[in-house]
Design a protein around this motif. Structure first.
Motif, PDB file in Angstrom:
ATOM      1  N   ALA A 135       0.835  -1.209   0.000  1.00  0.00           N
ATOM      2  CA  ALA A 135       0.000   0.000   0.000  1.00  0.00           C
ATOM      3  C   ALA A 135       0.863   1.249   0.000  1.00  0.00           C
ATOM      4  O   ALA A 135       0.556   2.235  -0.688  1.00  0.00           O
ATOM      5  CB  ALA A 135      -0.927  -0.009   1.218  1.00  0.00           C
ATOM      6  N   GLY A 136       1.968   1.221   0.754  1.00  0.00           N
ATOM      7  CA  GLY A 136       2.869   2.369   0.767  1.00  0.00           C
ATOM      8  C   GLY A 136       3.506   2.617  -0.590  1.00  0.00           C
ATOM      9  O   GLY A 136       3.584   3.767  -1.050  1.00  0.00           O
ATOM     10  N   ILE A 137       3.950   1.558  -1.246  1.00  0.00           N
ATOM     11  CA  ILE A 137       4.580   1.702  -2.564  1.00  0.00           C
ATOM     12  C   ILE A 137       3.573   2.211  -3.589  1.00  0.00           C
ATOM     13  O   ILE A 137       3.867   3.118  -4.379  1.00  0.00           O
ATOM     14  CB  ILE A 137       5.175   0.359  -3.014  1.00  0.00           C
ATOM     15  N   VAL A 138       2.374   1.639  -3.576  1.00  0.00           N
ATOM     16  CA  VAL A 138       1.324   2.072  -4.514  1.00  0.00           C
ATOM     17  C   VAL A 138       0.988   3.542  -4.298  1.00  0.00           C
ATOM     18  O   VAL A 138       0.830   4.309  -5.260  1.00  0.00           O
ATOM     19  CB  VAL A 138       0.065   1.197  -4.352  1.00  0.00           C
ATOM     20  N   LEU A 139       0.892   3.933  -3.034  1.00  0.00           N
ATOM     21  CA  LEU A 139       0.542   5.322  -2.737  1.00  0.00           C
ATOM     22  C   LEU A 139       1.613   6.282  -3.241  1.00  0.00           C
ATOM     23  O   LEU A 139       1.301   7.326  -3.831  1.00  0.00           O
ATOM     24  CB  LEU A 139       0.350   5.490  -1.236  1.00  0.00           C
ATOM     25  N   VAL A 140       2.870   5.948  -3.032  1.00  0.00           N
ATOM     26  CA  VAL A 140       3.968   6.819  -3.484  1.00  0.00           C
ATOM     27  C   VAL A 140       3.982   6.927  -5.005  1.00  0.00           C
ATOM     28  O   VAL A 140       4.012   8.033  -5.570  1.00  0.00           O
ATOM     29  CB  VAL A 140       5.321   6.296  -2.969  1.00  0.00           C
ATOM     30  N   VAL A 141       3.951   5.787  -5.684  1.00  0.00           N
ATOM     31  CA  VAL A 141       4.050   5.780  -7.144  1.00  0.00           C
ATOM     32  C   VAL A 141       2.830   6.447  -7.779  1.00  0.00           C
ATOM     33  O   VAL A 141       2.967   7.342  -8.636  1.00  0.00           O
ATOM     34  CB  VAL A 141       4.221   4.344  -7.670  1.00  0.00           C
ATOM     35  N   ALA A 142       1.635   6.021  -7.355  1.00  0.00           N
ATOM     36  CA  ALA A 142       0.419   6.577  -7.948  1.00  0.00           C
ATOM     37  C   ALA A 142       0.283   8.059  -7.647  1.00  0.00           C
ATOM     38  O   ALA A 142      -0.072   8.854  -8.527  1.00  0.00           O
ATOM     39  CB  ALA A 142      -0.803   5.818  -7.422  1.00  0.00           C
ATOM     40  N   GLY A 143       0.591   8.453  -6.411  1.00  0.00           N
ATOM     41  CA  GLY A 143       0.441   9.857  -6.041  1.00  0.00           C
ATOM     42  C   GLY A 143       1.387  10.770  -6.795  1.00  0.00           C
ATOM     43  O   GLY A 143       0.974  11.816  -7.313  1.00  0.00           O
ATOM     44  N   MET A 144       2.647  10.392  -6.908  1.00  0.00           N
ATOM     45  CA  MET A 144       3.617  11.263  -7.556  1.00  0.00           C
ATOM     46  C   MET A 144       3.458  11.274  -9.071  1.00  0.00           C
ATOM     47  O   MET A 144       3.511  12.334  -9.704  1.00  0.00           O
ATOM     48  CB  MET A 144       5.036  10.837  -7.164  1.00  0.00           C
ATOM     49  N   VAL A 145       3.267  10.099  -9.677  1.00  0.00           N
ATOM     50  CA  VAL A 145       3.073  10.047 -11.133  1.00  0.00           C
ATOM     51  C   VAL A 145       1.801  10.779 -11.526  1.00  0.00           C
ATOM     52  O   VAL A 145       1.763  11.512 -12.524  1.00  0.00           O
ATOM     53  CB  VAL A 145       3.039   8.586 -11.621  1.00  0.00           C
ATOM     54  N   GLY A 146       0.743  10.596 -10.737  1.00  0.00           N
ATOM     55  CA  GLY A 146      -0.509  11.294 -11.017  1.00  0.00           C
ATOM     56  C   GLY A 146      -0.345  12.802 -10.974  1.00  0.00           C
ATOM     57  O   GLY A 146      -0.889  13.524 -11.822  1.00  0.00           O
ATOM     58  N   GLN A 147       0.421  13.300 -10.015  1.00  0.00           N
ATOM     59  CA  GLN A 147       0.640  14.743  -9.926  1.00  0.00           C
ATOM     60  C   GLN A 147       1.468  15.264 -11.096  1.00  0.00           C
ATOM     61  O   GLN A 147       1.233  16.378 -11.584  1.00  0.00           O
ATOM     62  CB  GLN A 147       1.325  15.080  -8.605  1.00  0.00           C
ATOM     63  N   VAL A 148       2.436  14.471 -11.558  1.00  0.00           N
ATOM     64  CA  VAL A 148       3.240  14.887 -12.714  1.00  0.00           C
ATOM     65  C   VAL A 148       2.353  14.987 -13.955  1.00  0.00           C
ATOM     66  O   VAL A 148       2.419  15.975 -14.702  1.00  0.00           O
ATOM     67  CB  VAL A 148       4.398  13.899 -12.948  1.00  0.00           C
ATOM     68  N   LEU A 149       1.511  13.977 -14.183  1.00  0.00           N
ATOM     69  CA  LEU A 149       0.618  14.013 -15.342  1.00  0.00           C
ATOM     70  C   LEU A 149      -0.359  15.179 -15.251  1.00  0.00           C
ATOM     71  O   LEU A 149      -0.624  15.863 -16.251  1.00  0.00           O
ATOM     72  CB  LEU A 149      -0.152  12.696 -15.440  1.00  0.00           C
ATOM     73  N   ASP A 150      -0.894  15.414 -14.072  1.00  0.00           N
ATOM     74  CA  ASP A 150      -1.828  16.517 -13.887  1.00  0.00           C
ATOM     75  C   ASP A 150      -1.138  17.856 -14.137  1.00  0.00           C
ATOM     76  O   ASP A 150      -1.695  18.733 -14.811  1.00  0.00           O
ATOM     77  CB  ASP A 150      -2.400  16.468 -12.464  1.00  0.00           C
ATOM     78  N   GLY A 151       0.072  18.016 -13.594  1.00  0.00           N
ATOM     79  CA  GLY A 151       0.803  19.263 -13.797  1.00  0.00           C
ATOM     80  C   GLY A 151       1.156  19.501 -15.251  1.00  0.00           C
ATOM     81  O   GLY A 151       1.063  20.635 -15.742  1.00  0.00           O
ATOM     82  N   MET A 152       1.564  18.434 -15.952  1.00  0.00           N
ATOM     83  CA  MET A 152       1.890  18.569 -17.369  1.00  0.00           C
ATOM     84  C   MET A 152       0.671  19.004 -18.167  1.00  0.00           C
ATOM     85  O   MET A 152       0.763  19.886 -19.040  1.00  0.00           O
ATOM     86  CB  MET A 152       2.430  17.238 -17.898  1.00  0.00           C
ATOM     87  N   ALA A 153      -0.478  18.383 -17.881  1.00  0.00           N
ATOM     88  CA  ALA A 153      -1.697  18.699 -18.628  1.00  0.00           C
ATOM     89  C   ALA A 153      -2.134  20.142 -18.375  1.00  0.00           C
ATOM     90  O   ALA A 153      -2.461  20.884 -19.310  1.00  0.00           O
ATOM     91  CB  ALA A 153      -2.809  17.728 -18.252  1.00  0.00           C
ATOM     92  N   ARG A 154      -2.144  20.558 -17.113  1.00  0.00           N
ATOM     93  CA  ARG A 154      -2.604  21.909 -16.797  1.00  0.00           C
ATOM     94  C   ARG A 154      -1.635  22.970 -17.333  1.00  0.00           C
ATOM     95  O   ARG A 154      -2.065  24.026 -17.823  1.00  0.00           O
ATOM     96  CB  ARG A 154      -2.774  22.054 -15.288  1.00  0.00           C
ATOM     97  N   SER A 155      -0.339  22.681 -17.248  1.00  0.00           N
ATOM     98  CA  SER A 155       0.639  23.623 -17.777  1.00  0.00           C
ATOM     99  C   SER A 155       0.501  23.773 -19.284  1.00  0.00           C
ATOM    100  O   SER A 155       0.576  24.884 -19.833  1.00  0.00           O
ATOM    101  CB  SER A 155       2.052  23.153 -17.413  1.00  0.00           C
ATOM    102  N   ARG A 156       0.281  22.652 -19.965  1.00  0.00           N
ATOM    103  CA  ARG A 156       0.105  22.687 -21.416  1.00  0.00           C
ATOM    104  C   ARG A 156      -1.163  23.437 -21.799  1.00  0.00           C
ATOM    105  O   ARG A 156      -1.167  24.234 -22.752  1.00  0.00           O
ATOM    106  CB  ARG A 156       0.061  21.251 -21.957  1.00  0.00           C
ATOM    107  N   LEU A 157      -2.241  23.216 -21.050  1.00  0.00           N
ATOM    108  CA  LEU A 157      -3.497  23.917 -21.341  1.00  0.00           C
ATOM    109  C   LEU A 157      -3.349  25.419 -21.119  1.00  0.00           C
ATOM    110  O   LEU A 157      -3.911  26.220 -21.874  1.00  0.00           O
ATOM    111  CB  LEU A 157      -4.619  23.364 -20.463  1.00  0.00           C
ATOM    112  N   ALA A 158      -2.595  25.807 -20.089  1.00  0.00           N
ATOM    113  CA  ALA A 158      -2.364  27.232 -19.858  1.00  0.00           C
ATOM    114  C   ALA A 158      -1.635  27.856 -21.030  1.00  0.00           C
ATOM    115  O   ALA A 158      -1.916  28.997 -21.428  1.00  0.00           O
ATOM    116  CB  ALA A 158      -1.569  27.419 -18.561  1.00  0.00           C
TER     117      ALA A 158
END
Length: 210
Positions: A135-158
């Motif tokens: 659960a700890g590994i999943v949380l770290v990987v999913a949380g950080m990768v998800g934030q990178v994808l979200d940041g890339m998408a929002r930055s590109r849309l801006a």
């Protein structure tokens, strides 16, 4: 000689009662259903209709006007409603939402497991330690990768809607706000998994002496 389950129950008090454990398991299961449904509807909305997003502004050229007391400033984000998202950005935001939900489900599954284990006092097992660590590994990987994808998408849309208003000499900047909560919580869970493994070994050694 090992203590039987019945003998243990007569001499020890449960940390979590059966009623409390059942309540926690039902609550975690219900929360999993609700958050998953919200993620599904949010993902569908990214591809089907107008979407309102808070987009990062990666430059100080956007100055705030009309401030009192001779103050100056600039804004670093803008809330924009986009009728139709580009497919690439929509996909990145969708994957970010899915990964965020995966992290939530990992925590809820862990709550379910701990409630079940505590009410039966069978917490320190090899499987429990492995599940907490996973659960700890999943949380770290999913949380950080998800934030990178979200940041890339929002930055590109801006950039695409012209919110950044960059000058010709200014290079494109990736701008995103990262939450370190998933990383820290994941590390804590990995440490807890180590405690579980230590407790399991200690319990095994203790049973061998009884």
């Amino acid at each position: 000689m090992k203590l039987t389950r019945g003998a243990a129950e007569t001499g020890q008090k449960k940390v979590v009662s059966r009623t409390d454990a059942i309540f926690l398991m039902i609550a975690s299961g219900f929360a999993a259903l609700v958050t998953t449904a919200a993620t599904v509807f949010g993902t569908v909305g990214l591809f089907t209709g107008p979407v309102t997003l808070v987009l990062p502004v990666a430059t100080s050229n956007q100055t705030a006007t009309g401030l009192s007391l001779e103050a100056t400033g600039h804004f670093t984000s803008v809330e924009a409603t986009i009728p139709v998202l580009p497919s690439g950005s929509a996909a990145n935001l969708a994957w970010a939402g899915v990964l965020n939900q995966v992290g939530i489900l990992a925590i809820l599954a862990l709550v379910f497991l701990l409630a079940y284990r505590l009410q039966g006092r069978i917490l320190f097992t090899a499987r429990s330690a492995h599940l907490v660590g996973a659960a700890g590994i999943v949380l770290v990987v999913a949380g950080m990768v998800g934030q990178v994808l979200d940041g890339m998408a929002r930055s590109r849309l801006a950039e695409m809607i012209g919110a950044n208003a960059r000058v010709p000499e200014e290079s494109q900047i990736f701008s995103a706000n990262f939450n370190l909560g998933p990383l820290m919580l994941g590390i804590v869970l990995l440490l807890v998994a180590g405690v579980f493994e230590y407790g399991r070994r200690l319990q095994k050694d203790t049973e061998g002496l009884v």
